[in-house]
Design a protein around this motif. Structure first.
Motif, PDB file in Angstrom:
ATOM      1  N   SER A 177      12.940   0.847 -13.007  1.00 27.37           N
ATOM      2  CA  SER A 177      12.829   1.803 -11.892  1.00 27.37           C
ATOM      3  C   SER A 177      11.677   1.414 -10.978  1.00 27.37           C
ATOM      4  N   VAL A 178      10.547   1.026 -11.572  1.00 24.75           N
ATOM      5  CA  VAL A 178       9.379   0.648 -10.757  1.00 24.75           C
ATOM      6  C   VAL A 178       9.691  -0.622  -9.957  1.00 24.75           C
ATOM      7  N   PHE A 179      10.347  -1.600 -10.619  1.00 24.42           N
ATOM      8  CA  PHE A 179      10.694  -2.837  -9.905  1.00 24.42           C
ATOM      9  C   PHE A 179      11.655  -2.541  -8.745  1.00 24.42           C
ATOM     10  N   ILE A 180      12.618  -1.646  -9.009  1.00 19.54           N
ATOM     11  CA  ILE A 180      13.574  -1.287  -7.940  1.00 19.54           C
ATOM     12  C   ILE A 180      12.813  -0.654  -6.780  1.00 19.54           C
ATOM     13  N   ALA A 181      11.911   0.279  -7.119  1.00 19.73           N
ATOM     14  CA  ALA A 181      11.159   0.986  -6.071  1.00 19.73           C
ATOM     15  C   ALA A 181      10.335   0.001  -5.240  1.00 19.73           C
ATOM     16  N   VAL A 182       9.631  -0.903  -5.917  1.00 19.32           N
ATOM     17  CA  VAL A 182       8.770  -1.852  -5.195  1.00 19.32           C
ATOM     18  C   VAL A 182       9.614  -2.823  -4.360  1.00 19.32           C
ATOM     19  N   SER A 183      10.704  -3.349  -4.971  1.00 20.53           N
ATOM     20  CA  SER A 183      11.520  -4.312  -4.219  1.00 20.53           C
ATOM     21  C   SER A 183      12.205  -3.636  -3.036  1.00 20.53           C
ATOM     22  N   ALA A 184      12.614  -2.367  -3.211  1.00 22.22           N
ATOM     23  CA  ALA A 184      13.251  -1.651  -2.093  1.00 22.22           C
ATOM     24  C   ALA A 184      12.229  -1.370  -0.989  1.00 22.22           C
ATOM     25  N   ASN A 226      15.071   2.775   1.788  1.00 19.75           N
ATOM     26  CA  ASN A 226      14.078   3.844   1.823  1.00 19.75           C
ATOM     27  C   ASN A 226      14.360   4.884   0.744  1.00 19.75           C
ATOM     28  N   THR A 227      15.630   5.255   0.638  1.00 23.43           N
ATOM     29  CA  THR A 227      16.002   6.249  -0.382  1.00 23.43           C
ATOM     30  C   THR A 227      15.731   5.698  -1.772  1.00 23.43           C
ATOM     31  N   LEU A 228      16.142   4.436  -1.992  1.00 17.93           N
ATOM     32  CA  LEU A 228      15.949   3.833  -3.314  1.00 17.93           C
ATOM     33  C   LEU A 228      14.468   3.767  -3.680  1.00 17.93           C
ATOM     34  N   SER A 229      13.656   3.307  -2.718  1.00 22.16           N
ATOM     35  CA  SER A 229      12.233   3.101  -3.041  1.00 22.16           C
ATOM     36  C   SER A 229      11.569   4.410  -3.439  1.00 22.16           C
ATOM     37  N   PRO A 234       0.815  -1.223   0.000  1.00 23.06           N
ATOM     38  CA  PRO A 234       0.000   0.000   0.000  1.00 23.06           C
ATOM     39  C   PRO A 234       0.848   1.273   0.000  1.00 23.06           C
ATOM     40  N   SER A 235       1.954   1.250   0.758  1.00 21.57           N
ATOM     41  CA  SER A 235       2.766   2.475   0.800  1.00 21.57           C
ATOM     42  C   SER A 235       3.439   2.713  -0.547  1.00 21.57           C
ATOM     43  N   ALA A 236       3.866   1.636  -1.225  1.00 22.04           N
ATOM     44  CA  ALA A 236       4.470   1.800  -2.559  1.00 22.04           C
ATOM     45  C   ALA A 236       3.435   2.341  -3.542  1.00 22.04           C
ATOM     46  N   MET A 237       2.200   1.836  -3.428  1.00 22.84           N
ATOM     47  CA  MET A 237       1.147   2.294  -4.345  1.00 22.84           C
ATOM     48  C   MET A 237       0.789   3.760  -4.074  1.00 22.84           C
ATOM     49  N   LEU A 238       0.739   4.109  -2.787  1.00 23.42           N
ATOM     50  CA  LEU A 238       0.446   5.509  -2.436  1.00 23.42           C
ATOM     51  C   LEU A 238       1.530   6.444  -2.953  1.00 23.42           C
ATOM     52  N   CYS A 239       2.777   5.988  -2.816  1.00 24.35           N
ATOM     53  CA  CYS A 239       3.910   6.791  -3.274  1.00 24.35           C
ATOM     54  C   CYS A 239       3.817   6.978  -4.797  1.00 24.35           C
ATOM     55  N   ALA A 240       3.499   5.879  -5.508  1.00 22.91           N
ATOM     56  CA  ALA A 240       3.378   5.952  -6.973  1.00 22.91           C
ATOM     57  C   ALA A 240       2.261   6.920  -7.354  1.00 22.91           C
ATOM     58  N   LEU A 241       1.135   6.835  -6.624  1.00 26.51           N
ATOM     59  CA  LEU A 241      -0.009   7.712  -6.908  1.00 26.51           C
ATOM     60  C   LEU A 241       0.385   9.173  -6.691  1.00 26.51           C
ATOM     61  N   TYR A 242       1.099   9.412  -5.589  1.00 26.34           N
ATOM     62  CA  TYR A 242       1.519  10.785  -5.267  1.00 26.34           C
ATOM     63  C   TYR A 242       2.421  11.338  -6.372  1.00 26.34           C
ATOM     64  N   LEU A 245      17.202  -8.161   0.432  1.00 27.28           N
ATOM     65  CA  LEU A 245      18.141  -7.044   0.315  1.00 27.28           C
ATOM     66  C   LEU A 245      18.850  -7.061  -1.041  1.00 27.28           C
ATOM     67  N   ALA A 246      18.983  -8.267  -1.593  1.00 26.48           N
ATOM     68  CA  ALA A 246      19.734  -8.396  -2.849  1.00 26.48           C
ATOM     69  C   ALA A 246      18.922  -7.910  -4.046  1.00 26.48           C
ATOM     70  N   ALA A 247      17.571  -8.065  -3.959  1.00 20.58           N
ATOM     71  CA  ALA A 247      16.733  -7.781  -5.132  1.00 20.58           C
ATOM     72  C   ALA A 247      16.905  -6.346  -5.656  1.00 20.58           C
ATOM     73  N   PRO A 248      16.685  -5.308  -4.816  1.00 20.87           N
ATOM     74  CA  PRO A 248      16.863  -3.954  -5.359  1.00 20.87           C
ATOM     75  C   PRO A 248      18.297  -3.677  -5.782  1.00 20.87           C
TER      76      PRO A 248
END
Lengths: 187, 213
Positions: free
Chosen positions: B71-78, B164-167, B33-41, B97-100
């Motif tokens: 970029s989206v995959f990095i953000a979600v995985s982070a 956090n920074t990456l996401s 939910p927080s990733a989706m909210l961030c994307a929406l924002y 931790l390895a994924a992002p």
């Protein structure tokens, strides 16, 4: 025997998980029992890697407080020990980092037992170092000086030769002979 | 004996203070939910700034699409990694931790390739509007993520800061690619990437203080 150990571990795991789950619900009695139960385990993890036995108690208290603060992050579906071990390792590292940051500029002789017991991670290794120091002290001054410059302080034989106005070969021979002498003395 | 009593006192004190605690939700149900909210924002801010004129054409370019998807995959995985990092033992999912990191390495390879192809020259440095827009996009989500992460109890403050920074910054990165028409590496590195690196560096510098518990 192995089965018995496994069964005891499983029993502990289940017990601690159940107690932690009850504690999350506000059961003070279960929480008290859990904290008392885990203290020997925490100490057994901490004791082998720490120089000063007083630190074990200090870190154990930190771990107990951390368990209290992070109780909400524990999931009863998962084993309790890995969760607890992560907290123990974190608190131990944190404690040692703070401790050594305060003391990292201090130097002393190996004879200073109080300092060694509270600042050296493996004080039982100090005896060997002390023997080496004593053996070095027993050597003639010139030999000791050359050996210290090359083997301990890390100067090259060329640099030492220039500094002492000797030939490189003479420095090498002296250092080699000193090393052999030390080996014999320390056998 | 005295120490033993002290530990007993601590135990009695802690168990006496115990109140029922609300168990932290599953990390996945916190992260998504927080990733989706961030994307929406970021989408709303990008919309307010205005999308680049050639955005529909850009979606025909495989490289651009790959870049955005990465970029989206990095953000979600982070975001997922930081959510699991809120639990001391990460519930045994340390591989997250390895994924992002791996995805970010892939993206860096793409950009290194672009840099070799185009060459890189530091542009005239100024407070470009992309810098402001980047901060509009990531400022609020980053603050929200920091507050949320502090509710957890991490044993890896540096990884937490990094993820956090990456996401958040990868979402901001996508937003900037949608709003800024410049595709040259000079501009992208200097005005889109570098400000986020500075923010990330500061967060790493203060990681232990931010996530102290």
């Amino acid at each position: 025997m192995a089965d018995a150990d496994q069964s005891t571990q499983q029993h502990d795991k289940d017990d601690w998980s159940l107690l932690a789950a009850s504690a999350q619900g506000g059961d003070q009695k279960a929480y008290n029992a859990l904290l008392r139960d885990i203290v020997p385990f925490i100490k057994s993890v901490l004791a082998p890697g720490l120089a000063n036995p007083d630190w074990v108690d200090d870190i154990t208290q930190d771990v107990l407080i951390s368990v209290h603060k992070s109780l909400k992050t524990y999931s009863k579906d998962r084993a309790f020990k890995p969760w607890l071990l992560a907290i123990i390792n974190f608190r131990r590292t944190d404690f040692l980092r703070k401790h050594y940051r305060l003391k990292d500029n201090q130097q002393t002789r190996l004879e200073n037992k109080d300092f060694i017991s509270s600042h050296v991670t493996k004080p039982y290794g100090a005896g060997e170092l002390k023997d080496i120091e004593a053996a070095l002290d027993g050597l003639p001054q010139k030999q000791r000086e050359l050996f210290t410059l090359v083997k301990i302080q890390g100067y090259t034989t060329k640099e030492v030769a220039e500094q002492k106005d000797m030939s490189v070969t003479a420095v090498k021979v002296s250092v080699h002979r000193t090393a052999n002498k030390l080996k014999k003395l320390l056998k | 004996m005295e120490q033993r009593q002290t530990i007993d006192d601590v135990i009695d004190g802690l168990s006496g203070d115990l109140q029922p605690v609300s168990v932290m939700r599953h990390p996945l149900s916190r992260a998504l939910p927080s990733a989706m909210l961030c994307a929406l924002y970021v989408f709303v801010v990008s919309f307010a700034i205005g999308f680049r004129a050639d955005i529909s054409d850009k979606f025909d370019e495989p490289l651009f699409v790959t870049e955005v998807l990465l970029s989206v995959f990095i953000a979600v995985s982070a975001a997922m990694a930081s959510s699991w990092l809120c639990v001391p033992d990460m519930r045994g999912q340390k591989w997250l931790l390895a994924a992002p990191a791996v995805l970010f390495a892939c993206m860096s390879l793409i950009y290194m390739n672009m840099t070799f192809a185009q060459g890189y020259e530091v542009p005239h440095l100024e407070w470009h509007r992309c810098v402001y827009q980047g901060f509009y996009m990531v400022g609020l989500p980053l603050l929200a993520v920091l507050v949320m992460s502090r509710k957890g109890r991490t044993t890896h403050p540096f990884w937490m800061s990094l993820n956090n920074t990456l996401s958040v910054s990868m979402m901001g990165w996508v937003g900037l690619r949608f709003t800024c028409a410049a595709d040259d590496v000079d501009h992208i590195f200097t005005y889109h990437f570098f400000p986020f690196v500075v923010v990330g560096f500061l967060l790493l510098l203060f990681a232990r203080r931010i996530y102290r518990w």
